[in-house]
Structure formats: C-alpha cells, structure tokens
Design an enzyme around this catalytic site. Structure first.
Site, short mmCIF file in Angstrom:
data_model
loop_
_atom_site.label_atom_id
_atom_site.label_comp_id
_atom_site.label_asym_id
_atom_site.label_seq_id
_atom_site.Cartn_x
_atom_site.Cartn_y
_atom_site.Cartn_z
N SER A 177 -3.74 -92.04 11.54
CA SER A 177 -4.30 -92.27 10.22
C SER A 177 -3.48 -91.52 9.18
O SER A 177 -2.84 -90.52 9.48
CB SER A 177 -5.75 -91.78 10.18
OG SER A 177 -6.19 -91.59 8.86
N LYS A 178 -3.50 -92.03 7.95
CA LYS A 178 -2.80 -91.32 6.87
C LYS A 178 -3.47 -90.00 6.54
O LYS A 178 -2.92 -89.17 5.84
CB LYS A 178 -2.72 -92.20 5.62
CG LYS A 178 -1.74 -93.36 5.78
CD LYS A 178 -1.49 -94.08 4.48
CE LYS A 178 -0.45 -95.19 4.66
NZ LYS A 178 -0.15 -95.89 3.42
N ARG A 179 -4.67 -89.79 7.10
CA ARG A 179 -5.37 -88.52 6.91
C ARG A 179 -5.13 -87.58 8.09
O ARG A 179 -5.74 -86.51 8.18
CB ARG A 179 -6.87 -88.77 6.72
CG ARG A 179 -7.20 -89.47 5.41
CD ARG A 179 -8.68 -89.72 5.28
NE ARG A 179 -9.16 -90.71 6.23
CZ ARG A 179 -9.07 -92.02 6.05
NH1 ARG A 179 -8.50 -92.51 4.97
NH2 ARG A 179 -9.55 -92.86 6.96
N GLU A 180 -4.26 -87.99 8.99
CA GLU A 180 -3.91 -87.16 10.15
C GLU A 180 -3.40 -85.80 9.68
O GLU A 180 -2.53 -85.72 8.81
CB GLU A 180 -2.82 -87.86 10.96
CG GLU A 180 -2.45 -87.18 12.24
CD GLU A 180 -3.34 -87.62 13.39
OE1 GLU A 180 -3.61 -86.78 14.24
OE2 GLU A 180 -3.76 -88.79 13.41
N GLN A 202 2.90 -86.56 7.49
CA GLN A 202 2.84 -88.02 7.39
C GLN A 202 3.95 -88.65 6.56
O GLN A 202 4.24 -89.84 6.72
CB GLN A 202 1.50 -88.41 6.74
CG GLN A 202 0.30 -88.08 7.57
CD GLN A 202 0.04 -89.11 8.63
OE1 GLN A 202 0.11 -90.30 8.40
NE2 GLN A 202 -0.24 -88.67 9.83
#
Length: 491
Positions: free
Chosen positions: A257-260, A265
C-alpha cells in the site's frame, strides 16, 4: 518489429513518483531503447480534483534523476503535442460526440443519489453492483425534460449486448489471453457532467493518436483493459499490445500500500537518503523481470540489451529492502569518492556536524573519511552514524573498549605511542604506521595486545576503520589528548 515501437509512461500528477510507477516507467524505457523506439512521457491530469500543483515537476525531476530520458513529453514537445491531458479536452470532445452520433454512447441523467440507491438495492439482492442501463434508450424529449430540471448528464459508453459480444478477450504479452465477460462491465462513464473525459476514455484516444504500439503497465490496470479495448473496437481502431507487469508485494508478501511504513515508497525518498540512481534502477529492473541467468548487477546499457517482455514474470515481485541496500552498496563501492563526498555533506549539515561553508582542506579531509567507509556504506545518510566518532568533541567509550583499556599494560602502550607520535612531522597514515611499529618494538607488545588498546583509546571502540588512517583523520592534537586520557582510566 517492422513498425516503430512507441511506448509511454503516463502518470497522474497526484504525488511523488512511487516505486511502482518508477518500475513501470523503467520497463517502458528499456523496451523502447531495446527496439530503437520512442519513449513518451505524458501527464494524465483529467482528474482535476486529485491533482497537486507541483507534482508534475517532481515526477519529471525523479525521472531525470533515474536517468530515464524521453523522446517526447510536456517539456520537449513532439509531433503529437500537447502531452498533458488537460490541454486536449477539445480533442476528446470531438471523439465523444462521434460516439454519441453513432449511438455507441448516450447521455445519462441519473443523479448520484439515484445511482447509490440502485447500487444498494443490487447488493441487497446479492447482485454484483453495476449501472442498470436506465437511460440507455431515452428520447430527445426525455433528455430535454431532465435538462429542464437542471440535471447535467454524464456520457456513458454503450457496452455491446452480451449476446452480440459475450466477452472481451485481451491477448496480454505477459499473461497470455485474458477474458472478461461483458455482462460484468456495465455501461461506464466516458465523460463527466462537466464534459471532462474519464481516464478510460482519454487514455485510449491519446494512445491511438500518439501511435502507441505497446501499453506496458502494472497488473492493477488489468481491470481497466476490457473497457479500453471496447473503446478501441467502437472506433474501429487497432488495439495496441497490452503487457501487465506483476504486482509488487512487501516482505510479508502482501500487496504494498502507499501507506506502507516498513518500506520507503517514493523515488524522491531514496534520492534524499543518498541512494545512487544506478543502484535503484538495477534493483527495480529485477522486480518482476529476469535476465535468465544468475547475474544480478547490470549497467543500464546491459539492461537495454537484455530486456524483453517475454522474461517478465506473471508472479508477484517481492520488494526486499535488504537486497536493495546490498545492491546499492555494490555501486557505492565503485563510485567516485568526490561524488560520494558531495552526497554525504547535506546529511552532515542536517545533523550540524559541518557548516554551510567549508574550505578545500575541509573537503579533502572529508573525502578521505568517506573513502575509509566507502566499502561499508549502503547509502549516503548511513555515513553519519558510521563516521560519528570523527565528529565528537569528547570520546564515548563502548563497554568492550573500557574493558580493553583496563588491562595492566595499557599505560605503557599509550605513553610510548604518544612519544613516538610527537616525533611525527607529517601526520599521515604511512608515518603513523611507522610510529605504531616503533611502539611495538619498544614495548614488546604486538597483535591484539598492541592494536586493540590503541583503537579503544582513540576511537572508543574495539572495531572500526584502518587504524593509521583513522588516527590521521582524527588529528594529532585529538589523538594525543585521547592517549593521555586512556593512560589514566581505572577500573
């Protein structure tokens, strides 16, 4: 291939260049260069609400940093300009009108509230939610009645009847034939109520007019492909070759996820941490592509020579940040030390370890320091912790170092070395090495008995860089003071 290969990378200006987008751009770039084709960078900014003002500039800067030069773009133009979707609305309007005239699209006046109610009812019945087609066959009088109420229509694409076209087959270069039932697609919006085209429509028009031969992108776009294929077919245009690269998973083998938070990222983060672009490019190339050998380290020219879509895997690729650090370290070892020195300076300044201005002498000293840690560095930011002892005004002894300095023979070694260093005029590694050798001869101590106490005394650690070089860079005054301090350490 007889036809000129033309591929494109078409990001939306909604943020920084994501590593997934960077891999997508890289695959397109390598494919184009391998076939002596054209690599186009186009900005897909039809979703105005999500666009960020400076995102395009940052995207282009990250591409340049990676070394992915392009043939046509918003910056240098080209035969099919403009290369920004928001500057092509007149073009899209012409093709939307054509589909309306040919009854391959229609105006839909359902409000968002009505659409939501329809969706909820379908879900309650256990059905897959999709647009019902209520306004498929409105008369012009019915349309005018809606417009009199102030309702602005969207334009929907008329998906062929399932009896006429039961499925849409995509011959994917990477995945083989992939088929989608038209019954599950539903009439999709190609222009919003303000007549701004949606992505699935604009991208087809742009790719066709710009003569794109291969659409190479991530697997997450596979679900868009049947809609785009139907638009191609409606105009009677030849479809490009589609190729969908595998997903990138995190180290837990979950979709990233881009929230990883466990993985950086964005390309800009790697640049700011002091990774080398050639290291990141090499790593990204191997995320889903294999050269067919055990070899892992490649120059860009070697990647261009070897790259093919046939060697791109269907299986997901795992982003191994330790592997990336290892890969970048291979390039750090080979890099010019002046280049690495320039990379570490901002990190040292951020920590207040060096000032904004420094002399040529300061830079020469720092370059020598970089060189002794070059083999260890995975990225430039790491240098701050690796070389911290050279920037400390007072020494901080590790426990193991204190244990060494409490051995009975240490004062004799400290005193003897101090006297030997006093006689050194050129305080440089070769002369320092001679002073250590003379200390060995005078005291009779050698090996760990000699070198471990010296290292512990001058660095506060029992392991570290080559000792004569470390002593040179610490400087005569600092070293003499530390040897004196070490002579008086008591249990």
């Amino acid at each position: 291939m007889t036809q000129e290969v033309r591929v494109r990378f078409a990001p939306s200006p909604t943020g920084h260049l994501h590593i997934g987008g960077a891999r997508q751009a890289l695959f397109n770039y390598l494919f184009a260069r391998h076939h002596n084709g054209k690599f186009i960078v186009r900005i897909e900014d039809t979703d105005q609400a999500r666009n960020i003002d400076d995102a395009t500039d940052k995207l282009m800067e990250s591409m340049k940093w990676l070394g992915l030069d392009w043939d046509e773009s918003i910056e240098n133009g080209g035969p099919y300009a403009p290369y920004r979707s928001s500057e092509r609305f007149d073009i899209y309007a012409e093709y939307i009108e054509q589909l309306l005239e040919e009854n391959k699209a229609y105006r839909c006046y359902m409000t968002s509230e009505e659409l939501e109610a329809e969706r909820e009812a379908q879900i309650a019945r256990g059905e897959m939610p999709k647009y019902s087609g209520r306004d498929r066959d409105l008369t012009r009088e019915q349309e005018k009645a809606y417009e009199a109420k102030g309702i602005k229509p969207v334009v929907r694409f008329r998906v062929p009847d399932t009896k006429e076209v039961p499925s849409v087959a995509i011959n994917d270069v990477i995945r083989g034939e992939v088929s989608f039932e038209t019954d599950g697609i539903g009439d999709f919006v190609i222009a919003r109520s303000d007549m701004v085209p949606t992505y699935n429509f604009a991208v087809v028009v742009d790719d066709y007019l710009m003569k794109i031969t291969h659409v190479i992108r991530g697997e997450e776009h596979l679900s868009n492909t049947p809609r785009q294929a139907l638009v191609y077919d409606a105009f009677g245009w030849e479809r490009p070759h589609f190729a969908h690269a595998p997903l990138i998973l995190n180290e837990d083998r979950q979709k990233m996820s881009k929230r990883e938070e466990s993985i950086m990222q964005f390309v800009e983060q790697y640049r700011d941490f002091g990774y080398l672009p050639e290291g990141l490019v090499n790593f990204l190339a191997l995320l889903g592509w294999s050269p067919g050998t055990e070899e892992e380290k490649f120059t860009v020219d070697e990647l261009i020579e070897k790259f093919s879509l046939e060697r791109v895997s269907k299986a997901p690729a795992v982003f191994d940040k330790d592997k990336l650090a290892w890969m970048n370290n291979q390039y750090m070892k080979e890099a010019d030390s002046d280049r690495l020195t320039a990379l570490v300076i901002p990190h040292l300044q951020e920590e207040g370890l060096v000032g904004s201005s420094y002399t040529e002498e300061d830079r020469d000293w720092l370059k020598k320091l970089v060189e002794i840690y070059q083999e260890q560095m995975h990225y430039a930011e790491e240098f701050v912790s690796l070389a911290s002892l050279f920037f400390q005004s007072s020494i901080d002894y590790e426990t193991d170092a204190l244990d060494v300095l409490n051995e009975a023979h240490v004062p004799e070694v400290m005193t003897t070395l101090s006297a030997q260093l006093d006689q050194v005029e050129a305080f440089e590694a070769p002369e320092i090495k001679k002073a250590v050798k003379a200390t060995q001869k005078e005291t009779g101590y050698k090996g760990k008995k000699l070198f471990m106490p010296i290292r512990a005394a001058v660095t506060g650690r029992t392991h570290g860089p080559e000792l004569p070089k470390a002593i040179e860079l610490l400087g005569k005054e600092t070293v003499q003071a530390r040897l004196a301090d070490a002579s008086h350490i008591q249990q």
